[in-house]
Motif scaffolding. Structure first.
Motif, PDB file in Angstrom:
ATOM      1  N   PRO A  10       0.791  -1.235   0.000  1.00 39.07           N
ATOM      2  CA  PRO A  10       0.000   0.000   0.000  1.00 39.07           C
ATOM      3  C   PRO A  10       0.825   1.287   0.000  1.00 39.07           C
ATOM      4  O   PRO A  10       0.308   2.333  -0.357  1.00 39.07           O
ATOM      5  CB  PRO A  10      -0.831  -0.105   1.269  1.00 39.07           C
ATOM      6  N   HIS A  12       1.810   3.323   2.313  1.00 38.09           N
ATOM      7  CA  HIS A  12       1.269   4.407   3.142  1.00 38.09           C
ATOM      8  C   HIS A  12       2.360   5.374   3.615  1.00 38.09           C
ATOM      9  O   HIS A  12       2.247   6.581   3.422  1.00 38.09           O
ATOM     10  CB  HIS A  12       0.548   3.849   4.375  1.00 38.09           C
ATOM     11  N   ALA A  47      -2.926   1.344  -9.015  1.00 40.96           N
ATOM     12  CA  ALA A  47      -3.968   0.973  -8.057  1.00 40.96           C
ATOM     13  C   ALA A  47      -3.628   1.471  -6.656  1.00 40.96           C
ATOM     14  O   ALA A  47      -4.505   1.975  -5.940  1.00 40.96           O
ATOM     15  CB  ALA A  47      -4.159  -0.544  -8.052  1.00 40.96           C
ATOM     16  N   SER A  48      -2.373   1.352  -6.263  1.00 41.17           N
ATOM     17  CA  SER A  48      -1.955   1.836  -4.948  1.00 41.17           C
ATOM     18  C   SER A  48      -2.158   3.338  -4.833  1.00 41.17           C
ATOM     19  O   SER A  48      -2.640   3.837  -3.815  1.00 41.17           O
ATOM     20  CB  SER A  48      -0.483   1.477  -4.714  1.00 41.17           C
ATOM     21  N   ARG A  50      -4.274   5.215  -6.629  1.00 42.01           N
ATOM     22  CA  ARG A  50      -5.718   5.492  -6.640  1.00 42.01           C
ATOM     23  C   ARG A  50      -6.335   5.237  -5.263  1.00 42.01           C
ATOM     24  O   ARG A  50      -7.232   5.969  -4.844  1.00 42.01           O
ATOM     25  CB  ARG A  50      -6.420   4.620  -7.681  1.00 42.01           C
ATOM     26  N   ALA A  51      -5.853   4.210  -4.567  1.00 42.17           N
ATOM     27  CA  ALA A  51      -6.372   3.891  -3.235  1.00 42.17           C
ATOM     28  C   ALA A  51      -6.099   5.017  -2.241  1.00 42.17           C
ATOM     29  O   ALA A  51      -6.746   5.093  -1.202  1.00 42.17           O
ATOM     30  CB  ALA A  51      -5.751   2.587  -2.732  1.00 42.17           C
ATOM     31  N   HIS A  52      -5.162   5.900  -2.580  1.00 38.86           N
ATOM     32  CA  HIS A  52      -4.844   7.046  -1.726  1.00 38.86           C
ATOM     33  C   HIS A  52      -5.452   8.339  -2.269  1.00 38.86           C
ATOM     34  O   HIS A  52      -5.037   9.434  -1.914  1.00 38.86           O
ATOM     35  CB  HIS A  52      -3.328   7.193  -1.587  1.00 38.86           C
TER      36      HIS A  52
END
Length: 73
Positions: A10, A12, A47-48, A50-52
């Motif tokens: 991810p 983060h 994708a990572s 976009r997830a943020h």
């Protein structure tokens, strides 16, 4: 950056640092060069991001083994 952090997890902590150090509208360019086509890495990184809540763009070429993901902060 030519690393796997953004498509294997991810990311983060890495994105928190980038949000802090890039100025507004700063550009992040994630480059991937692989023995084959880098689609897995490019799609995973996008994708990572976009997830943020970011809006990445996938770029291909100039050869079949090279690709990049760009995103503005």
């Amino acid at each position: 950056m030519n690393i796997n952090t953004f498509w294997t997890g991810p990311a983060h902590a890495e994105l928190q640092v980038l949000r802090r150090v890039l100025r507004p509208d700063g550009l992040l360019l994630l480059v991937y060069e692989t023995p084959g086509r880098p689609d897995r890495q490019l799609n995973g990184a996008a994708a990572s991001l976009r997830a943020h809540g970011l809006e990445p763009e996938i770029l291909h070429g100039p050869g079949p083994r090279l690709g990049a993901v760009t995103v503005r902060f």
